[in-house]
Design a protein around this motif. Structure first.
Motif, mmCIF file in Angstrom:
data_model
loop_
_atom_site.group_PDB
_atom_site.id
_atom_site.type_symbol
_atom_site.label_atom_id
_atom_site.label_comp_id
_atom_site.label_asym_id
_atom_site.label_seq_id
_atom_site.Cartn_x
_atom_site.Cartn_y
_atom_site.Cartn_z
ATOM 1 N N THR A 265 -76.061 6.905 -19.659
ATOM 2 C CA THR A 265 -75.177 6.096 -20.491
ATOM 3 C C THR A 265 -75.256 6.625 -21.915
ATOM 4 O O THR A 265 -76.352 6.830 -22.443
ATOM 5 C CB THR A 265 -75.596 4.617 -20.465
ATOM 6 N N SER A 266 -74.084 6.852 -22.531
ATOM 7 C CA SER A 266 -74.047 7.517 -23.836
ATOM 8 C C SER A 266 -73.127 6.801 -24.805
ATOM 9 O O SER A 266 -72.084 6.276 -24.413
ATOM 10 C CB SER A 266 -73.558 8.964 -23.677
ATOM 11 N N ILE A 267 -73.516 6.816 -26.062
ATOM 12 C CA ILE A 267 -72.654 6.367 -27.153
ATOM 13 C C ILE A 267 -72.628 7.478 -28.193
ATOM 14 O O ILE A 267 -73.685 7.962 -28.627
ATOM 15 C CB ILE A 267 -73.166 5.057 -27.786
ATOM 16 N N ASP A 268 -71.433 7.888 -28.576
ATOM 17 C CA ASP A 268 -71.284 8.919 -29.582
ATOM 18 C C ASP A 268 -71.899 8.437 -30.896
ATOM 19 O O ASP A 268 -71.566 7.361 -31.388
ATOM 20 C CB ASP A 268 -69.793 9.228 -29.770
ATOM 21 N N GLY A 269 -72.823 9.218 -31.426
ATOM 22 C CA GLY A 269 -73.504 8.837 -32.651
ATOM 23 C C GLY A 269 -74.832 8.149 -32.432
ATOM 24 O O GLY A 269 -75.594 7.955 -33.380
ATOM 25 N N VAL A 270 -75.122 7.786 -31.187
ATOM 26 C CA VAL A 270 -76.413 7.170 -30.864
ATOM 27 C C VAL A 270 -77.230 8.098 -29.967
ATOM 28 O O VAL A 270 -78.379 8.416 -30.246
ATOM 29 C CB VAL A 270 -76.245 5.796 -30.180
ATOM 30 N N GLY A 271 -76.630 8.537 -28.874
ATOM 31 C CA GLY A 271 -77.340 9.391 -27.927
ATOM 32 C C GLY A 271 -77.170 8.885 -26.515
ATOM 33 O O GLY A 271 -76.280 8.083 -26.227
ATOM 34 N N SER A 272 -78.044 9.347 -25.643
ATOM 35 C CA SER A 272 -77.940 9.026 -24.223
ATOM 36 C C SER A 272 -79.199 8.366 -23.704
ATOM 37 O O SER A 272 -80.313 8.663 -24.159
ATOM 38 C CB SER A 272 -77.672 10.298 -23.407
ATOM 39 N N MET A 273 -79.001 7.511 -22.748
ATOM 40 C CA MET A 273 -80.065 6.806 -22.049
ATOM 41 C C MET A 273 -79.966 7.183 -20.574
ATOM 42 O O MET A 273 -78.872 7.215 -20.006
ATOM 43 C CB MET A 273 -79.855 5.300 -22.247
ATOM 44 N N ILE A 274 -81.093 7.482 -19.961
ATOM 45 C CA ILE A 274 -81.102 7.880 -18.550
ATOM 46 C C ILE A 274 -81.947 6.875 -17.772
ATOM 47 O O ILE A 274 -83.149 6.732 -18.011
ATOM 48 C CB ILE A 274 -81.657 9.298 -18.367
#
Length: 289
Positions: A265-274
Motif C-alpha cells: 500500500t502506497s501514498i505518494d509523498g509518504v512511501g509504501s507499507m508491505i
C-alpha cells in the motif's frame, strides 16, 4: 517533516537517514512516539530547527508503527464515489463514520494472522491528529493534523455484514492486525496539496486500487469538522479516510486475502507499507465464522 519509529524508539527523518528524537533533544522529548503527539506543537518547533546529521540507519526490518497506541481510531465508509458505486450503495449525504478498535493497530511491515472467513483489503490515507480538535471548522482543520500516513482498513466481510441492518462494522474491522499503518507520519506542509495525494495498493504485484484524495466525497477537513462537532478528537488519534474502488469483495470473482499474500500500500509523498499474511494456527479459537 517525517516522524517514524526505529528499533522501538521515536525518530525524525533527516536527509537519507534519521535521528533518535530523545537523544537528539537531550531528553526534552520522549523516546515513545505516542507521547510526542501530546506535545506536537512544541516538538515541531524543535524539529524544524534541528540541524544535526543523521545517525540512524533506517531499514524496513527495524521500522515500527508510528502511532502505536492511538486514543481513538475513526474510520469512514463509502468516501470515494467509485467505491460506493462498486458496492451498490448510494453516495452518502453525511459521512459514514465507524470505529476500528485501537488494539487492531500494527506496524507497516508486520505479518497479520488471518481469521477464519473472507478478509478483504482497503487502502486508505490515514490522518494523524496532532492537537485536540473540538468543534473545529473545516477551514481550520489542517492545523490540527500532525500528518498523513499509509493505512489498510482490513475487513472480515462476514463479520462486518452479519446480523440485521444496520450492521455494526467495528468488530469485523478490528481483528488483531487489521489496522496496519506507516511507515512514517508526514506533516501536511510536505505535500504540494494535502487535499490531493495519490493512493494505491497491489496484491502480489498486481495493482488493485489507485486513486487520489481529491476524489473523496468528504475531504479530510470536512471529516474533522463533522466528527469534532460530536466528539473531541485527541492528539494521536487516527482517522482512516475511506478506500477507493477496487476492493476484493466487489470483484467478480471475489478476491480475498490468503496466507502467503503480500499487500503493498502506497501514498505518494509518504512511501509504501508491505503487509504479509499467515494462516491461523491449527486448533486456534476465537475467530467467528
Amino acid at each position: 517533516m517525517r516522524v517514524l519509529v526505529s528499533s522501538g524508539r521515536a525518530a525524525l527523518a533527516v536527509g537519507g537517514g534519521a535521528v533518535d528524537i530523545a537523544a537528539a533533544s537531550g531528553g526534552r522529548f520522549s523516546s515513545d512516539v505516542q507521547d510526542i503527539y501530546g506535545v506536537w506543537g512544541e516538538f515541531c518547533d524543535w524539529a524544524r530547527g534541528f540541524a544535526g546529521p543523521a545517525d540512524l540507519d533506517v531499514r524496513p526490518g527495524n521500522v515500527g508503527c508510528p502511532v502505536p497506541r492511538p486514543p481513538q481510531v475513526f474510520a469512514v465508509g463509502l468516501n470515494y464515489r467509485a467505491h460506493a458505486v462498486e458496492s451498490g450503495l448510494p453516495i452518502p449525504e453525511i459521512p459514514v463514520v465507524f470505529t476500528k478498535f485501537p488494539a487492531a493497530v500494527t506496524g507497516p511491515y508486520d505479518r497479520v494472522v488471518l481469521p477464519t472467513g473472507p478478509v478483504d483489503f482497503e487502502a486508505e490515507v490515514v490522518a494523524v491528529l496532532g492537537t485536540r480538535a473540538e468543534n473545529v471548522a473545516a477551514r481550520d482543520a489542517w492545523s490540527h493534523v500532525a500528518g498523513l500516513t499509509v493505512g489498510q482498513d482490513l475487513s472480515q466481510r462476514a463479520v462486518q455484514w452479519a446480523g440485521d441492518a444496520p450492521q455494526q462494522f467495528s468488530l469485523g474491522k478490528s481483528f488483531a492486525g487489521f489496522a496496519p499503518i506507516g511507515p512514517v507520519v508526514v506533516t501536511p506542509d510536505e505535500f504540494d496539496n494535502p487535499d490531493d495525494v495519490e493512493i494505491a495498493c497491489s496484491l502480489n504485484g498486481e495493482q488493485m486500487q489507485k486513486s487520489r484524495t481529491s476524489d473523496l466525497v468528504f475531504s479530510i477537513p470536512e471529516l474533522i469538522a463533522y466528527i469534532s462537532a460530536i466528539v473531541p478528537m485527541m492528539p494521536g488519534d487516527l482517522l482512516f479516510t475511506g478506500t477507493p474502488s477496487g476492493v476484493g469483495f466487489s470483484r467478480d470473482p471475489k478476491i480475498v486475502l490468503q496466507p502467503g499474500d503480500e499487500l503493498t500500500t502506497s501514498i505518494d509523498g509518504v512511501g509504501s507499507m508491505i503487509t504479509t499474511f499467515a494462516a491461523r494456527a491449527a486448533g486456534a479459537t476465537g475467530s467467528p465464522t
